[in-house]
Motif scaffolding. Sequence first.
Motif, PDB file in Angstrom:
ATOM      1  N   SER A 111      14.449  59.984 -19.252  1.00  0.00           N
ATOM      2  CA  SER A 111      14.592  58.939 -20.001  1.00  0.00           C
ATOM      3  C   SER A 111      15.442  59.332 -21.299  1.00  0.00           C
ATOM      4  N   HIS A 112      15.740  58.554 -22.074  1.00  0.00           N
ATOM      5  CA  HIS A 112      16.393  58.633 -23.360  1.00  0.00           C
ATOM      6  C   HIS A 112      17.805  59.298 -23.030  1.00  0.00           C
ATOM      7  N   CYS A 113      18.551  59.476 -24.391  1.00  0.00           N
ATOM      8  CA  CYS A 113      19.981  60.314 -24.368  1.00  0.00           C
ATOM      9  C   CYS A 113      20.245  60.578 -25.673  1.00  0.00           C
ATOM     10  N   SER A 147      18.503  55.086 -20.452  1.00  0.00           N
ATOM     11  CA  SER A 147      18.915  55.950 -21.583  1.00  0.00           C
ATOM     12  C   SER A 147      18.676  55.109 -23.004  1.00  0.00           C
ATOM     13  N   HIS A 148      19.080  53.891 -23.013  1.00  0.00           N
ATOM     14  CA  HIS A 148      18.935  53.414 -24.480  1.00  0.00           C
ATOM     15  C   HIS A 148      17.309  52.933 -24.517  1.00  0.00           C
ATOM     16  N   LEU A 149      16.810  52.317 -23.476  1.00  0.00           N
ATOM     17  CA  LEU A 149      15.421  51.624 -23.687  1.00  0.00           C
ATOM     18  C   LEU A 149      14.344  52.483 -23.217  1.00  0.00           C
ATOM     19  N   GLY A 150      14.531  53.697 -22.580  1.00  0.00           N
ATOM     20  CA  GLY A 150      13.607  54.929 -22.499  1.00  0.00           C
ATOM     21  C   GLY A 150      12.752  54.335 -21.512  1.00  0.00           C
ATOM     22  N   TRP A 151      13.005  53.715 -20.390  1.00  0.00           N
ATOM     23  CA  TRP A 151      11.976  53.484 -19.456  1.00  0.00           C
ATOM     24  C   TRP A 151      11.590  54.643 -18.775  1.00  0.00           C
ATOM     25  N   GLY A 152      10.468  54.935 -18.589  1.00  0.00           N
ATOM     26  CA  GLY A 152       9.894  56.086 -17.753  1.00  0.00           C
ATOM     27  C   GLY A 152       8.490  56.388 -17.996  1.00  0.00           C
ATOM     28  N   THR A 153       7.966  57.476 -17.399  1.00  0.00           N
ATOM     29  CA  THR A 153       6.836  58.032 -17.372  1.00  0.00           C
ATOM     30  C   THR A 153       6.922  59.610 -17.910  1.00  0.00           C
ATOM     31  N   PRO A 188      20.057  75.374  -5.429  1.00  0.00           N
ATOM     32  CA  PRO A 188      20.833  75.420  -6.689  1.00  0.00           C
ATOM     33  C   PRO A 188      20.177  74.360  -7.727  1.00  0.00           C
ATOM     34  N   VAL A 189      20.006  74.604  -8.956  1.00  0.00           N
ATOM     35  CA  VAL A 189      20.008  73.646  -9.970  1.00  0.00           C
ATOM     36  C   VAL A 189      20.935  73.281 -10.580  1.00  0.00           C
ATOM     37  N   LEU A 190      21.032  71.888 -11.024  1.00  0.00           N
ATOM     38  CA  LEU A 190      22.365  71.201 -11.465  1.00  0.00           C
ATOM     39  C   LEU A 190      22.031  70.507 -12.890  1.00  0.00           C
ATOM     40  N   TRP A 191      22.880  70.872 -13.550  1.00  0.00           N
ATOM     41  CA  TRP A 191      22.646  70.230 -15.155  1.00  0.00           C
ATOM     42  C   TRP A 191      23.787  69.122 -15.170  1.00  0.00           C
ATOM     43  N   ASN A 192      23.311  67.871 -15.143  1.00  0.00           N
ATOM     44  CA  ASN A 192      24.168  66.689 -15.136  1.00  0.00           C
ATOM     45  C   ASN A 192      24.208  65.994 -16.356  1.00  0.00           C
ATOM     46  N   SER A 193      25.048  66.301 -17.165  1.00  0.00           N
ATOM     47  CA  SER A 193      24.905  65.831 -18.768  1.00  0.00           C
ATOM     48  C   SER A 193      26.084  65.018 -19.010  1.00  0.00           C
ATOM     49  N   ASN A 194      26.049  64.601 -20.396  1.00  0.00           N
ATOM     50  CA  ASN A 194      27.192  63.750 -20.803  1.00  0.00           C
ATOM     51  C   ASN A 194      28.075  64.763 -21.687  1.00  0.00           C
ATOM     52  N   ALA A 196      16.378  68.030  -0.209  1.00  0.00           N
ATOM     53  CA  ALA A 196      17.520  68.046  -1.060  1.00  0.00           C
ATOM     54  C   ALA A 196      18.443  69.290  -0.999  1.00  0.00           C
ATOM     55  N   HIS A 197      19.765  69.149  -1.201  1.00  0.00           N
ATOM     56  CA  HIS A 197      20.553  70.218  -1.248  1.00  0.00           C
ATOM     57  C   HIS A 197      20.472  71.143  -2.536  1.00  0.00           C
ATOM     58  N   ASN A 198      20.110  70.373  -3.691  1.00  0.00           N
ATOM     59  CA  ASN A 198      20.045  70.840  -5.124  1.00  0.00           C
ATOM     60  C   ASN A 198      19.100  70.050  -5.706  1.00  0.00           C
ATOM     61  N   ILE A 199      18.645  70.433  -7.041  1.00  0.00           N
ATOM     62  CA  ILE A 199      17.937  69.864  -7.790  1.00  0.00           C
ATOM     63  C   ILE A 199      18.907  69.343  -9.056  1.00  0.00           C
ATOM     64  N   ASN A 200      18.931  67.959  -9.261  1.00  0.00           N
ATOM     65  CA  ASN A 200      20.063  67.478  -9.765  1.00  0.00           C
ATOM     66  C   ASN A 200      19.519  66.836 -11.196  1.00  0.00           C
ATOM     67  N   LEU A 201      19.498  67.552 -12.407  1.00  0.00           N
ATOM     68  CA  LEU A 201      18.952  66.982 -13.602  1.00  0.00           C
ATOM     69  C   LEU A 201      19.780  66.062 -14.322  1.00  0.00           C
ATOM     70  N   VAL A 202      19.292  64.921 -14.346  1.00  0.00           N
ATOM     71  CA  VAL A 202      20.151  63.847 -14.968  1.00  0.00           C
ATOM     72  C   VAL A 202      20.079  63.518 -16.353  1.00  0.00           C
ATOM     73  N   SER A 203      20.898  63.635 -17.290  1.00  0.00           N
ATOM     74  CA  SER A 203      20.607  63.414 -18.673  1.00  0.00           C
ATOM     75  C   SER A 203      19.412  64.401 -19.121  1.00  0.00           C
TER      76      SER A 203
END
Length: 313
Positions: free
Chosen positions: A62-64, A77-83, A132-138, A102-109
């Motif tokens: 959540s968040h960005c 990302s904007h409203l921050g919904w999550g736990t 593999p651990v994957l960093w999925n960023s902006n 899972a083929h990988n761990i995909n960490l988004v934002s």
Amino acid sequence: MNIQYAQLLNCQVCPQNCRVNRYETTGFCKADYRLKINLAHLHHGEEPVLSGTNGSGTIFFSHCNLRCVFCQNYTISHLGWGTYYNEEECAQIMLKLQEAGAHNINLVSPTQYTPQLVQSIKMAKSNGLEIPVLWNSNGYENVSSLQSLSGLIDIYLPDFKYAHSFYSKKYSSAKDYPEIAINALEEMFKQVGHLQLDSNGIAKKGLIVRHLVLPNRISGTKEVLYMLYEHFGPELALSLMAQYYPTGQANEFFELNRGLRKEEYEEAVETVEALGFKNLYLQQLYNSPEWTPDFQPHSEVFNGKKLHFKGKI
Ligand code: SF4
């Protein structure tokens, strides 16, 4: 308090450089010191080398640290919904996703949580995380923060969103995006190099850069592609995305308030082909939200393979 968490006392984790104490308040990204997750599941809509047959073990944070008016994950990302989850619980989610195939761990934002994720990834690895651990960023990241991830991240999947600061400021609140992002990509490349696949054609290490083509040449696609070519050469794995559709606050901007046109994407494809990029992922035009995960206001962590995580694990 270890050095990772000390960064949260005067936060300069990302280039917004808010210098706030995240134990007491929040900065531009609105994330405090706790990890906040909206969704974890096996995602089948990523590039084929990431989703494979079983899916990519995706964790949406959540968040960005950018504020893109056209964000397709606006609610988280904007409203921050999550736990909220602590670092150990986040590590357990990674291990559950691995168990689910899972083929990988995909960490988004993940950028705003870099210090906490350093700990989580270490915990998961010491408890048996092998995929593999994957960093999925902006792509809007500090080199020093990325250096703290060295040896922990196998695959970097950053965006390179804009060639021009005028647009990055107007639509994402980051005037210095182009130069910051290219420096971040250089650091990622230094750590993992070009994309490598395993014998089944699944990504195991390397850099894949995503570029979303925006309407009316707002993303500066041609210039972006030349910059990427100049910095990384034609071997760079490149995902040229056509999935833009107006969402979030995009309808407040006339120039963004339509889907991408066929000729706009074709122009981008012609450029990558003329430059000779060899590892390309292209998309069909589909201008609709059906490909975007359906985020719910209070959804707990779950995944699409009948592993239903209700509440905290
Ligand atoms: S991570 Fe958040 S609080 Fe820290 S500098 Fe970036 S935007 Fe500001």
